[in-house]
Design a protein around this motif. Structure first.
Motif, PDB file in Angstrom:
ATOM      1  N   GLN A 156       4.693 -12.996  -2.095  1.00 30.40           N
ATOM      2  CA  GLN A 156       3.433 -12.266  -1.954  1.00 30.40           C
ATOM      3  C   GLN A 156       2.627 -12.844  -0.806  1.00 30.40           C
ATOM      4  O   GLN A 156       2.597 -14.056  -0.625  1.00 30.40           O
ATOM      5  CB  GLN A 156       2.595 -12.405  -3.218  1.00 30.40           C
ATOM      6  CG  GLN A 156       3.209 -11.833  -4.447  1.00 30.40           C
ATOM      7  CD  GLN A 156       2.296 -12.040  -5.649  1.00 30.40           C
ATOM      8  OE1 GLN A 156       1.100 -11.817  -5.558  1.00 30.40           O
ATOM      9  NE2 GLN A 156       2.877 -12.471  -6.749  1.00 30.40           N
ATOM     10  N   ALA A 157       1.966 -11.957  -0.080  1.00 33.19           N
ATOM     11  CA  ALA A 157       1.046 -12.387   0.983  1.00 33.19           C
ATOM     12  C   ALA A 157       0.176 -11.216   1.371  1.00 33.19           C
ATOM     13  O   ALA A 157       0.663 -10.087   1.531  1.00 33.19           O
ATOM     14  CB  ALA A 157       1.816 -12.898   2.195  1.00 33.19           C
ATOM     15  N   GLU A 158      -1.125 -11.462   1.487  1.00 32.46           N
ATOM     16  CA  GLU A 158      -2.074 -10.489   2.008  1.00 32.46           C
ATOM     17  C   GLU A 158      -1.988  -9.131   1.320  1.00 32.46           C
ATOM     18  O   GLU A 158      -1.937  -8.081   1.964  1.00 32.46           O
ATOM     19  CB  GLU A 158      -1.886 -10.339   3.515  1.00 32.46           C
ATOM     20  CG  GLU A 158      -2.096 -11.636   4.271  1.00 32.46           C
ATOM     21  CD  GLU A 158      -1.772 -11.523   5.745  1.00 32.46           C
ATOM     22  OE1 GLU A 158      -1.523 -10.404   6.229  1.00 32.46           O
ATOM     23  OE2 GLU A 158      -1.772 -12.574   6.411  1.00 32.46           O
ATOM     24  N   GLY A 159      -1.941  -9.129  -0.012  1.00 26.68           N
ATOM     25  CA  GLY A 159      -1.931  -7.888  -0.769  1.00 26.68           C
ATOM     26  C   GLY A 159      -0.614  -7.143  -0.758  1.00 26.68           C
ATOM     27  O   GLY A 159      -0.557  -5.974  -1.144  1.00 26.68           O
ATOM     28  N   GLN A 160       0.439  -7.801  -0.329  1.00 25.05           N
ATOM     29  CA  GLN A 160       1.762  -7.169  -0.232  1.00 25.05           C
ATOM     30  C   GLN A 160       2.807  -8.013  -0.960  1.00 25.05           C
ATOM     31  O   GLN A 160       2.661  -9.226  -1.075  1.00 25.05           O
ATOM     32  CB  GLN A 160       2.189  -7.064   1.232  1.00 25.05           C
ATOM     33  CG  GLN A 160       1.179  -6.420   2.136  1.00 25.05           C
ATOM     34  CD  GLN A 160       1.485  -4.975   2.380  1.00 25.05           C
ATOM     35  OE1 GLN A 160       2.616  -4.606   2.564  1.00 25.05           O
ATOM     36  NE2 GLN A 160       0.460  -4.151   2.387  1.00 25.05           N
TER      37      GLN A 160
END
Length: 195
Positions: free
Chosen positions: A112-116
């Motif tokens: 997961q990273a930056e809402g993705q």
């Protein structure tokens, strides 16, 4: 076989007919799935919360004892909103494709990273030249010249990656292929639930 019944091995004939019937049924199922996804266009897919880490773990376990090992890097829960069956199929297609070409193993990752959520499935096989990667997502695309198979297993219909892309886009995401050095990595990006 019916014209020369005494010259036939009926067990072998029946096995061949069954194999052909199963291939045609899978092809029809794949085409219907693509038609349903096409019908949606780019409208957001309504669905339920789905934990991609849990789905990936279940898919990896299905491949215990396979020709090449499939490993899942440890992952925290990664919740997206969508269709669990469609996302399961997306993962299955990517893993089966990677297994077909892998030399010694397949790595699956969920991050997961930056809402993705980023799903990666990498093999250590021959890869695909960069100029051919986008074509791999076309329906009925067969890049056998780019990725040689091991063994005598038959190839697919050329719909697997088309289904992956249509499913990812139906969930508000996308997919692409990149170098894994060695091999190839499929990368799927999907929005986290609530983002």
């Amino acid at each position: 076989a019916l014209d020369h019944p005494h010259a036939q091995d009926w067990q072998e004939t029946a096995a061949g007919v069954l194999a052909d019937t199963l291939r045609l049924a899978k092809l029809a199922e794949d085409l219907l799935l693509l038609a349903r996804l096409d019908e949606r266009g780019r409208r957001p897919l309504a669905g339920r919360p789905v934990d991609l880490a849990s789905l990936a773990s279940a898919q990896v376990q299905r491949h215990d004892g396979a020709r090449v090992p499939v490993r899942l890097r440890p992952a925290q829960p990664a919740i997206v909103t969508g269709d669990a069956d469609g996302l399961r199929r997306l993962l299955a297609n990517l893993i089966e494709n990677a297994q077909r070409y892998a030399s010694t193993g397949v790595q699956v990752g969920i991050a997961q990273a930056e809402g993705q959520v980023r799903i990666t499935v990498a093999d250590d096989g021959p890869g695909i030249p960069q100029a051919e990667r986008e074509r791999a997502f076309a329906r009925f695309a067969r890049l056998d010249d780019a990725r040689s198979r091991t063994g005598d297993e038959p190839g697919g219909t050329g719909l697997g990656l088309a289904i992956v892309r249509a499913t990812a886009r139906a969930h508000g995401g996308d997919v692409w292929l990149e170098d894994a050095m060695p091999g190839l990595r499929a990368v799927v990006r999907l929005p986290l639930a609530g983002c």
